[in-house]
Write a protein that holds these residues in place. Sequence first.
Motif, mmCIF file in Angstrom:
data_model
loop_
_atom_site.group_PDB
_atom_site.id
_atom_site.type_symbol
_atom_site.label_atom_id
_atom_site.label_comp_id
_atom_site.label_asym_id
_atom_site.label_seq_id
_atom_site.Cartn_x
_atom_site.Cartn_y
_atom_site.Cartn_z
ATOM 1 N N VAL A 154 -4.835 -3.966 -6.846
ATOM 2 C CA VAL A 154 -4.274 -5.045 -7.655
ATOM 3 C C VAL A 154 -4.064 -6.318 -6.840
ATOM 4 O O VAL A 154 -3.928 -7.395 -7.405
ATOM 5 C CB VAL A 154 -2.952 -4.630 -8.341
ATOM 6 C CG1 VAL A 154 -3.211 -3.532 -9.355
ATOM 7 C CG2 VAL A 154 -1.912 -4.193 -7.347
ATOM 8 N N LEU A 184 4.693 -3.071 -10.718
ATOM 9 C CA LEU A 184 3.650 -2.081 -10.966
ATOM 10 C C LEU A 184 4.222 -0.799 -11.545
ATOM 11 O O LEU A 184 3.550 -0.095 -12.296
ATOM 12 C CB LEU A 184 2.919 -1.740 -9.672
ATOM 13 C CG LEU A 184 1.990 -2.803 -9.116
ATOM 14 C CD1 LEU A 184 1.470 -2.359 -7.770
ATOM 15 C CD2 LEU A 184 0.841 -3.055 -10.077
ATOM 16 N N GLU A 214 6.732 -7.108 -6.275
ATOM 17 C CA GLU A 214 5.392 -6.777 -6.729
ATOM 18 C C GLU A 214 5.234 -5.270 -6.991
ATOM 19 O O GLU A 214 4.635 -4.880 -7.987
ATOM 20 C CB GLU A 214 4.355 -7.241 -5.690
ATOM 21 C CG GLU A 214 4.263 -8.743 -5.557
ATOM 22 C CD GLU A 214 3.261 -9.162 -4.523
ATOM 23 O OE1 GLU A 214 2.162 -8.556 -4.469
ATOM 24 O OE2 GLU A 214 3.540 -10.099 -3.765
ATOM 25 N N THR A 274 -2.128 -1.278 -4.160
ATOM 26 C CA THR A 274 -2.785 -0.556 -5.242
ATOM 27 C C THR A 274 -1.747 -0.104 -6.262
ATOM 28 O O THR A 274 -0.577 0.061 -5.940
ATOM 29 C CB THR A 274 -3.528 0.686 -4.725
ATOM 30 O OG1 THR A 274 -2.608 1.593 -4.130
ATOM 31 C CG2 THR A 274 -4.602 0.306 -3.717
ATOM 32 N N ASP A 275 -2.211 0.089 -7.490
ATOM 33 C CA ASP A 275 -1.311 0.602 -8.514
ATOM 34 C C ASP A 275 -1.224 2.126 -8.382
ATOM 35 O O ASP A 275 -1.907 2.712 -7.526
ATOM 36 C CB ASP A 275 -1.750 0.139 -9.909
ATOM 37 C CG ASP A 275 -3.051 0.754 -10.388
ATOM 38 O OD1 ASP A 275 -3.560 1.716 -9.775
ATOM 39 O OD2 ASP A 275 -3.571 0.261 -11.402
#
Length: 65
Positions: A44, A63, A59, A37-38
């Motif tokens: 995401v 973010l 990743e 998750t962001d």
Amino acid sequence: MVKGKELGGVQVFVDNDWNSQFVKDYAISGIPRFILTDPNRKIVKADAARPLSPSLEGEVDALLD
């Protein structure tokens, strides 16, 4: 098990066996399942790499930029 194994992160309990809407929406077919998750908690990536995977670091960094 979460307490006994002292699992970190956010642990989600899936209600209604494997018939919950969450399981259906994200095509979850087994556990463990890692979801990225962001910072605003928006999903995401519904099938993220394991937390210790080297690919996950990039990743997460993306973010936060």
